[in-house]
Scaffold this motif. Sequence first.
Motif, short mmCIF file in Angstrom:
data_model
loop_
_atom_site.label_atom_id
_atom_site.label_comp_id
_atom_site.label_asym_id
_atom_site.label_seq_id
_atom_site.Cartn_x
_atom_site.Cartn_y
_atom_site.Cartn_z
N LEU A 131 1.12 -1.66 0.12
CA LEU A 131 0.05 0.61 0.08
C LEU A 131 1.16 0.93 -0.14
O LEU A 131 0.47 2.24 -1.01
CB LEU A 131 -0.93 0.46 1.43
N GLY A 132 2.28 1.33 0.71
CA GLY A 132 2.66 2.48 1.23
C GLY A 132 3.56 2.97 -1.00
O GLY A 132 3.69 3.72 -0.54
N ALA A 133 4.14 1.47 -1.07
CA ALA A 133 3.89 2.02 -2.83
C ALA A 133 3.73 2.70 -3.39
O ALA A 133 4.15 2.90 -4.23
CB ALA A 133 4.73 0.07 -2.86
N VAL A 134 1.80 2.05 -3.49
CA VAL A 134 1.40 2.14 -4.33
C VAL A 134 0.86 3.41 -4.17
O VAL A 134 1.14 4.74 -5.51
CB VAL A 134 -0.23 1.34 -4.09
N LYS A 137 3.72 5.53 -5.92
CA LYS A 137 3.17 5.79 -6.93
C LYS A 137 2.38 6.61 -7.73
O LYS A 137 3.06 7.63 -8.57
CB LYS A 137 3.57 4.45 -8.03
N ILE A 138 1.39 6.61 -6.65
CA ILE A 138 -0.03 7.74 -6.90
C ILE A 138 0.98 9.10 -7.07
O ILE A 138 0.49 10.32 -7.92
CB ILE A 138 -0.90 7.82 -6.05
N ILE A 139 1.26 9.26 -5.92
CA ILE A 139 2.68 10.50 -5.96
C ILE A 139 3.09 10.83 -6.38
O ILE A 139 2.97 12.21 -7.62
CB ILE A 139 2.75 10.73 -4.09
N LEU A 144 2.45 14.92 -7.75
CA LEU A 144 3.70 15.55 -8.21
C LEU A 144 3.35 16.60 -9.58
O LEU A 144 4.46 17.65 -9.14
CB LEU A 144 5.16 14.53 -8.50
N PRO A 145 2.71 15.78 -10.43
CA PRO A 145 2.96 16.34 -11.67
C PRO A 145 1.77 17.47 -11.86
O PRO A 145 1.84 18.57 -11.82
CB PRO A 145 2.37 15.86 -12.83
N ILE A 146 0.24 17.29 -11.25
CA ILE A 146 -0.43 18.30 -10.51
C ILE A 146 0.27 19.99 -9.78
O ILE A 146 -0.28 20.80 -9.96
CB ILE A 146 -1.54 17.59 -10.27
#
Length: 164
Positions: A131-134, A137-139, A144-146
């Motif tokens: 869950l931390g890795a997911v 990845k989402i971040i 981050l791009p946003i």
Amino acid sequence: MTKKEFLDVLTESLAGNIPAETIEENIIYYKDYIERSDKSEKDTINELGDPHLIARTIIDSFIASKGPMAEYYKEQARSEYSSSQGNFRNMDYNDIDDTFDNAGSGFSLKWYEKLMGVVIIVAVVAMLLVLGAVAVKIIIRIVLPIVIVLLVIKLIVDHFGKDS
């Protein structure tokens, strides 16, 4: 021989050879058998036979059912017995559940219960890591791009807002 004498001999013959839980199951079985019989207590006990022989049969069956793990269980039973010897003597068979539940020196788990606990802990930690890795990845892929786009827009607005 009375019911109490029969159960005392049976308990003492089983103690140290099989786990307390198995002793309790067998003592409860024979206690109930004697009490529910249509015959007199003495006749029922005579019909059952020698409690030493019954104990030997129970021990042999238990060992046969455990196969290669039999020695482990016998050692565990000896350890239980040595830590609770006083509890096996002069028992009140009406309170048998309390006596056997508290036969050990405290709360203890069997090896497979400990193994299951470790497996559950490892599974929970692995799930948290996934869950931390997911989340990372989402971040990285979305948040981050946003944030970068918003910062660039703010810089552009601030830069062009000052020039006007």
